[in-house]
Design a protein around this motif. Structure first.
Motif, short mmCIF file in Angstrom:
data_model
loop_
_atom_site.label_atom_id
_atom_site.label_comp_id
_atom_site.label_asym_id
_atom_site.label_seq_id
_atom_site.Cartn_x
_atom_site.Cartn_y
_atom_site.Cartn_z
N UNK A 21 -4.65 -1.39 -6.47
CA UNK A 21 -3.97 -1.73 -5.22
C UNK A 21 -4.00 -0.54 -4.27
N UNK A 22 -3.80 0.64 -4.79
CA UNK A 22 -3.83 1.85 -3.96
C UNK A 22 -5.18 2.03 -3.28
N UNK A 23 -6.25 1.83 -4.04
CA UNK A 23 -7.59 1.93 -3.45
C UNK A 23 -7.79 0.86 -2.39
N UNK A 24 -7.34 -0.34 -2.68
CA UNK A 24 -7.51 -1.46 -1.74
C UNK A 24 -6.79 -1.20 -0.43
N UNK A 25 -5.53 -0.79 -0.48
CA UNK A 25 -4.78 -0.59 0.76
C UNK A 25 -5.25 0.62 1.55
N UNK A 26 -6.00 1.51 0.92
CA UNK A 26 -6.51 2.67 1.64
C UNK A 26 -7.87 2.40 2.32
N UNK A 27 -8.43 1.20 2.11
CA UNK A 27 -9.70 0.88 2.76
C UNK A 27 -9.52 0.81 4.28
N UNK A 28 -10.47 1.37 5.01
CA UNK A 28 -10.41 1.29 6.48
C UNK A 28 -10.97 -0.06 6.94
N UNK A 29 -10.22 -1.12 6.69
CA UNK A 29 -10.69 -2.49 6.91
C UNK A 29 -11.15 -2.72 8.35
N UNK A 30 -10.43 -2.18 9.31
CA UNK A 30 -10.78 -2.40 10.72
C UNK A 30 -12.14 -1.81 11.08
N UNK A 31 -12.55 -0.77 10.36
CA UNK A 31 -13.82 -0.14 10.72
C UNK A 31 -14.99 -0.56 9.84
N UNK A 32 -14.76 -1.47 8.89
CA UNK A 32 -15.83 -1.94 8.01
C UNK A 32 -16.31 -3.32 8.46
N UNK A 33 -17.63 -3.50 8.42
CA UNK A 33 -18.13 -4.85 8.69
C UNK A 33 -17.98 -5.68 7.42
N UNK A 34 -18.27 -6.95 7.50
CA UNK A 34 -18.03 -7.85 6.37
C UNK A 34 -18.81 -7.46 5.12
N UNK A 35 -20.04 -7.03 5.30
CA UNK A 35 -20.87 -6.66 4.14
C UNK A 35 -20.34 -5.39 3.49
N UNK A 36 -20.01 -4.39 4.29
CA UNK A 36 -19.47 -3.14 3.75
C UNK A 36 -18.14 -3.38 3.05
N UNK B 252 -17.15 -6.18 1.62
CA UNK B 252 -17.42 -6.86 0.36
C UNK B 252 -17.93 -5.89 -0.70
N UNK B 253 -18.78 -4.95 -0.30
CA UNK B 253 -19.28 -3.95 -1.24
C UNK B 253 -18.14 -3.10 -1.80
N UNK B 254 -17.22 -2.69 -0.94
CA UNK B 254 -16.08 -1.89 -1.38
C UNK B 254 -15.19 -2.70 -2.34
N UNK B 255 -14.96 -3.96 -2.01
CA UNK B 255 -14.16 -4.80 -2.90
C UNK B 255 -14.84 -4.99 -4.25
N UNK B 256 -16.15 -5.13 -4.24
CA UNK B 256 -16.90 -5.23 -5.49
C UNK B 256 -16.76 -3.96 -6.32
N UNK B 257 -16.81 -2.80 -5.66
CA UNK B 257 -16.65 -1.53 -6.36
C UNK B 257 -15.27 -1.44 -7.01
#
Length: 57
Positions: A13-28, A30-35
């Motif tokens: 959860x900590x990794x997820x909430x720290x993702x810069x969602x606003x600056x990532x496109x859909x593919x990027x 998805x890749x982060x979520x897969x990681x």
């Protein structure tokens, strides 16, 4: 086992909430979520292995 599961969920959860969602496109994104998912699978296997070793299985 509960504390190990809690630690894994908290880390995920900590990794997820720290993702810069606003600056990532859909593919990027998805890749982060897969990681994150891949990391969780590895953590789960490690926890299972530790539990079995502790209980002599």
């Amino acid at each position: 086992m509960f504390s190990e599961t809690y630690r894994m969920l908290r880390n995920r959860i900590s990794v997820f909430v720290s993702l810069p969602i606003a600056s990532l496109d859909a593919i990027a994104l998805q890749q982060k979520l897969n990681e994150i998912g891949d990391q969780q699978a590895e953590d789960s296997l490690t926890a299972i292995r530790k539990h079995r070793e502790k209980n002599g299985e």
